[in-house]
Design a protein around this motif. Structure first.
Motif, PDB file in Angstrom:
ATOM      1  N   ARG A 128     -18.886  -6.454  -9.818  1.00  0.00           N
ATOM      2  CA  ARG A 128     -18.697  -5.072  -8.991  1.00  0.00           C
ATOM      3  C   ARG A 128     -19.569  -3.980  -9.348  1.00  0.00           C
TER       4      ARG A 128
ATOM      5  N   ASP B 269      -3.433  -0.985 -11.520  1.00  0.00           N
ATOM      6  CA  ASP B 269      -4.340  -1.808 -10.488  1.00  0.00           C
ATOM      7  C   ASP B 269      -3.275  -2.878 -10.099  1.00  0.00           C
ATOM      8  N   TRP B 270      -3.683  -3.319  -9.065  1.00  0.00           N
ATOM      9  CA  TRP B 270      -2.625  -4.215  -8.357  1.00  0.00           C
ATOM     10  C   TRP B 270      -2.458  -5.320  -9.330  1.00  0.00           C
TER      11      TRP B 270
ATOM     12  N   ASP C 209      -7.563   1.440   0.250  1.00  0.00           N
ATOM     13  CA  ASP C 209      -8.727   1.014  -0.801  1.00  0.00           C
ATOM     14  C   ASP C 209      -9.946   1.733  -0.238  1.00  0.00           C
TER      15      ASP C 209
ATOM     16  N   SER D  55     -11.579  -5.766  -2.487  1.00  0.00           N
ATOM     17  CA  SER D  55     -10.974  -4.536  -2.008  1.00  0.00           C
ATOM     18  C   SER D  55     -11.745  -3.512  -1.255  1.00  0.00           C
TER      19      SER D  55
ATOM     20  N   LEU E  59      -8.498   4.984  -2.843  1.00  0.00           N
ATOM     21  CA  LEU E  59      -8.588   4.158  -4.326  1.00  0.00           C
ATOM     22  C   LEU E  59     -10.008   4.075  -4.705  1.00  0.00           C
TER      23      LEU E  59
ATOM     24  N   TYR F 156      -6.949  -3.568 -15.248  1.00  0.00           N
ATOM     25  CA  TYR F 156      -6.175  -4.915 -15.791  1.00  0.00           C
ATOM     26  C   TYR F 156      -6.220  -5.147 -17.254  1.00  0.00           C
TER      27      TYR F 156
ATOM     28  N   ARG G  63     -11.053 -10.822 -16.367  1.00  0.00           N
ATOM     29  CA  ARG G  63     -10.489  -9.330 -16.015  1.00  0.00           C
ATOM     30  C   ARG G  63      -8.957  -9.155 -16.294  1.00  0.00           C
TER      31      ARG G  63
ATOM     32  N   LYS H 112     -11.063   4.923 -10.923  1.00  0.00           N
ATOM     33  CA  LYS H 112     -10.599   3.799 -11.431  1.00  0.00           C
ATOM     34  C   LYS H 112     -11.894   2.848 -12.108  1.00  0.00           C
ATOM     35  N   HIS H 113     -11.784   2.020 -13.166  1.00  0.00           N
ATOM     36  CA  HIS H 113     -10.431   1.567 -13.255  1.00  0.00           C
ATOM     37  C   HIS H 113     -10.420   1.800 -14.790  1.00  0.00           C
TER      38      HIS H 113
ATOM     39  N   MET I  16      -6.358   5.056 -11.943  1.00  0.00           N
ATOM     40  CA  MET I  16      -5.828   3.721 -11.926  1.00  0.00           C
ATOM     41  C   MET I  16      -5.946   3.133 -13.362  1.00  0.00           C
TER      42      MET I  16
ATOM     43  N   TRP J 134       0.738  -1.157   0.038  1.00  0.00           N
ATOM     44  CA  TRP J 134      -0.120   0.000  -0.034  1.00  0.00           C
ATOM     45  C   TRP J 134       0.751   1.313   0.087  1.00  0.00           C
TER      46      TRP J 134
ATOM     47  N   GLU K  92     -15.708  -8.991  -6.206  1.00  0.00           N
ATOM     48  CA  GLU K  92     -14.623  -8.604  -7.093  1.00  0.00           C
ATOM     49  C   GLU K  92     -14.294  -9.908  -7.533  1.00  0.00           C
TER      50      GLU K  92
HETATM   51  C1  BGC Z   1      -8.874  -3.989  -7.436  1.00  0.00           C
HETATM   52  C2  BGC Z   1      -8.672  -2.416  -7.081  1.00  0.00           C
HETATM   53  C3  BGC Z   1      -8.136  -2.332  -5.745  1.00  0.00           C
HETATM   54  C4  BGC Z   1      -6.722  -2.928  -5.722  1.00  0.00           C
HETATM   55  C5  BGC Z   1      -6.109  -2.815  -4.285  1.00  0.00           C
HETATM   56  C6  BGC Z   1      -7.348  -4.452  -7.165  1.00  0.00           C
HETATM   57  O1  BGC Z   1      -7.476  -6.095  -7.355  1.00  0.00           O
HETATM   58  O2  BGC Z   1      -9.459  -4.143  -8.663  1.00  0.00           O
HETATM   59  O3  BGC Z   1      -9.903  -1.945  -7.171  1.00  0.00           O
HETATM   60  O4  BGC Z   1      -8.121  -0.706  -5.373  1.00  0.00           O
HETATM   61  O5  BGC Z   1      -6.994  -4.187  -6.007  1.00  0.00           O
HETATM   62  O6  BGC Z   1      -6.689  -3.712  -3.432  1.00  0.00           O
END
Ligand code: BGC
Length: 676
Positions: free
Chosen positions: A132, A244-245, A65, A373, A118, A212, A176, A165-166, A209, A48, A423
């Motif tokens: 989502r 994105d992560w 988040d 998230s 986020l 993916y 995704r 986002k996203h 952000m 983070w 998610e």
């Molecule tokens: C999600 C994001 C989230 C990030 C951090 C990702 O998997 O798509 O929306 O902010 O993870 O947790």
């Protein structure tokens, strides 16, 4: 030099000088960084945060988040206010409330010591199955931007960065990480861009952000055209793009991301490992200017959030305050939607019922900590059961035997388990789970006074049971105060006023993304062949009657629309057309109506939606109160994206302004001409 002297020396550096212009501060800092340090700043650590540079006193930049509450997993497990989810807030159609929400969540972010939230999540609800949908706002680009902008302004007014986002076309969770959204430029411009564009142009959002998925074959975080050319150069984005992560994992090399303008790879370095960057740089795969541009953006946001400033000069944080709790309650009050109310069974008069039964999976279930998230750990969560029980006090007995009850409340819906509102997976059907359908069936055999309360974040199919129940309340995931609000609505202390921010189809096959498998789920490619006909635009075009249309929601009072007036019948160029009407509350209760303005081009040269939302206003009226409502229209409200001209354009011709209580309940209309 001892530590004190060192600190003193650092604090004297120009980039720490709060009186200097921000660009001067950023340049000063950038010029002090070595190449190695620049590389270091480009990737995260510990999930983070960014890496600190102690030599210059650059602390980690911390992210947490959202989007509907500060998440425990990114705030050291802290308890934070659980606000109603994005779709519930959107159903309030209240930009001011979105602003207050942004401000409140930023205060919580500040309090947990972070610098960026986020959120908001603004992907368009293209399919009702998207896992989502609950986090996002709507199927309509206009409503989307009108609600995203105030959230961002509210957040950033506290000097906390918002991260919209996203970006972009992450409209499903299935596949995704790999799918490519095959989407036309027109659909991007008219449907998918507007919230992001407005976030930049109207709210100066500090972070975006990257998604993916791919867009027309290129990954979101390496999409030079969509990031550099559109977001930055065309719209003027001055903040930074974060991945994105793990969204960079399938991208081929670091230079693609550097050149596209990706400033921060999260949660840790994959492509932005120092040795890879060094190698690519020494081979001339990107220039120092390109690198600097990416780093500069991150440093700029660090300055904007006050990371180098005296903390005493920054807005104060706060968390779980009465004020935030009241706001969570207010959002639910305005966002919960009454879908059905046969024979006006609701509201129930306290004193007219003695015995009620409360059944259903979601009756007493806490759901804040699910969803992925967006999870939140609130200090408490009022479930529907607790809310109704509290309100009933000793006046109403809650019994088990449904056949003996004056009313049965069935608290149904979805949850945040896999293939629900969650998610990384999509729903597999629009139906309620089988055991819930059975429950409705069974209860309806012995009791006809059934009120269904739905706790969920995406459309539900109701064909098989809608006629077995008297009333339906769409409560979404209404936040930690939700149970109180549900009870307030049931017993009439609150007059429901939310309106659906998306279409509820009768069946999945009616939905534009579900005509063929190519459109959804697709495979490597997902074809957005419905093009601009997303949501009600498609239902209108095909003449399909939805279960509940976009913009629909009932009230305990009724509103009369009359006397539409246009200040001119023809306008041109940059003139403004003023549309006014009278709205009167003709019922017995106070209440709010959401007046919607749609525009139709009467004889369009190219295919256009039958109508498009171009204005709305939430109006609160006491019984018998009548107000004049006014909307201003400019040519922007008439325009469309012309793929041949590669620009937005307006055609001269005849238009209609439609004023409705929903997209399918048009109460007033009037024509006008637009001249070039
Ligand atoms: C999600 C994001 C989230 C990030 C951090 C990702 O998997 O798509 O929306 O902010 O993870 O947790």
């Amino acid at each position: 030099m001892n530590e004190k002297q060192e600190e003193k020396e650092l604090s004297d550096l120009p980039f720490r000088n709060q009186d200097l212009d921000i660009e001067q501060r950023v340049n000063d800092l950038l010029n002090r960084l070595t190449l190695k340090e620049k590389f270091k700043l480009l990737a995260g650590r510990h999930r983070w945060e960014t890496k600190p540079i102690d030599r210059l006193g650059i602390p980690p930049f911390l992210m947490t988040d959202g989007p509907h509450g500060v998440a425990p997993h990114s705030s050291g497990g802290k308890e934070c206010t659980y606000f109603p989810v994005g779709i519930c807030r959107a159903a309030s159609w209240n930009p001011e409330l979105s602003f207050q929400f942004g401000k409140a969540i930023a205060e919580e972010v500040r309090d947990v010591g972070s610098h960026m939230i986020l959120g908001p999540g603004v992907n368009i609800d293209r399919t009702p199955l998207c896992g989502r949908t609950f986090e996002y706002q709507t199927e309509d680009p206009y409503l989307n931007k009108k609600l995203a902008v105030p959230v961002i302004k509210g957040v950033q007014g506290e000097r906390i960065a918002a991260c919209i986002k996203h970006y972009i076309c992450n409209n499903q969770e299935k596949n995704r990480y790999t799918y490519s959204a095959e989407v036309s430029q027109r659909a991007l411009e008219e449907i998918y861009f507007p919230a992001y564009k407005a976030a930049v142009e109207e709210a100066d959002v500090w972070s975006v952000m990257g998604s993916y998925n791919k867009i027309n074959g290129v990954y979101g975080c390496a999409h030079k055209r969509l990031l550099k050319d559109v977001l930055m150069d065309k719209w003027g984005f001055r903040g930074f793009v974060v991945s994105d992560w793990n969204a960079t994992h399938l991208i081929d090399n670091p230079e693609e991301c550097i050149k596209a303008g990706l400033s921060l790879e999260m949660p840790r370095a994959k492509h932005y490992k120092r040795r890879y960057l060094k190698e690519a740089y020494s081979q001339g795969k990107f220039t120092e200017e390109e690198l600097d541009e990416d780093v500069r953006r991150l440093l700029r946001v660090m300055c904007l959030v006050g990371i180098f400033d005296d903390p005493k000069t920054l807005p104060r944080g706060s968390r779980n305050t009465k004020e935030h709790q009241n706001l969570a309650r207010k959002i639910a009050e305005q966002g919960i939607v009454l879908l059905k109310n046969e024979d006006n069974v609701l509201p129930i008069e306290m004193g007219q019922v003695q015995k009620i039964a409360i059944k259903g999976t979601n009756a007493d279930r806490e759901l804040a900590e699910g969803g992925g998230s967006s999870a939140v750990k609130p200090p408490y969560e009022i479930t529907p059961f607790k809310g109704i029980q509290k309100k009933g006090g000793n006046k109403i007995e809650i019994i088990d035997d449904v056949s003996e009850a004056d009313f049965v409340f069935l608290i149904l819906g979805l949850d945040h388990e896999e293939h629900n509102d969650v998610e990384n997976s999509d729903r597999e059907s629009l139906e309620l789970p089988k055991d819930q359908l059975d429950l409705i069936d069974e209860v309806s055999k012995t009791n006809e006074n059934i009120v269904v309360v739905l706790i969920n974040g995406s459309p539900i199919k109701m064909e098989s049971w809608i006629n077995k129940v008297k009333a339906i309340i769409e409560a979404w995931y209404p936040g930690q105060e939700g149970g109180h609000v549900i009870a307030d609505i049931i017993f009439g202390d609150i007059n429901p006023s939310g309106k659906l921010p998306l279409t509820f189809p009768k069946q999945l096959a009616d939905s534009p993304a579900h005509i063929t498998d190519k459109r959804y789920p697709g495979n490597e490619k997902v074809f957005y062949d419905e093009d601009i006909f997303v949501g009600y635009r498609y239902f209108d075009k095909e003449g399909i009657k939805p279960l509940f249309p976009f913009g629909f929601g009932l009230s305990f009072t009724s509103f009369k629309y009359e006397n539409i007036q246009l200040d001119k019948t023809e306008f041109s160029g940059d003139e403004t057309l003023t549309v006014s009407l009278d709205l009167e509350n003709i019922g017995e209760r106070e209440g709010a109506e959401i007046v919607q303005l749609y525009i139709q081009e009467i004889e369009p040269k190219i295919k256009r939606p039958e109508k498009e939302l171009r204005g709305f206003e939430r109006v609160f009226l006491n019984p018998k109160q009548k107000n004049k409502i006014q909307f201003e229209i400019t040519k922007d409200a008439l325009s469309y994206y012309d793929e041949n001209l590669k620009s937005w354009t307006v055609d001269a011709g005849k238009y209609k302004v439609l004023i409705g209580s929903s997209s399918r309940d048009i109460r007033l209309e009037s024509n006008f001409n637009y001249k070039e």
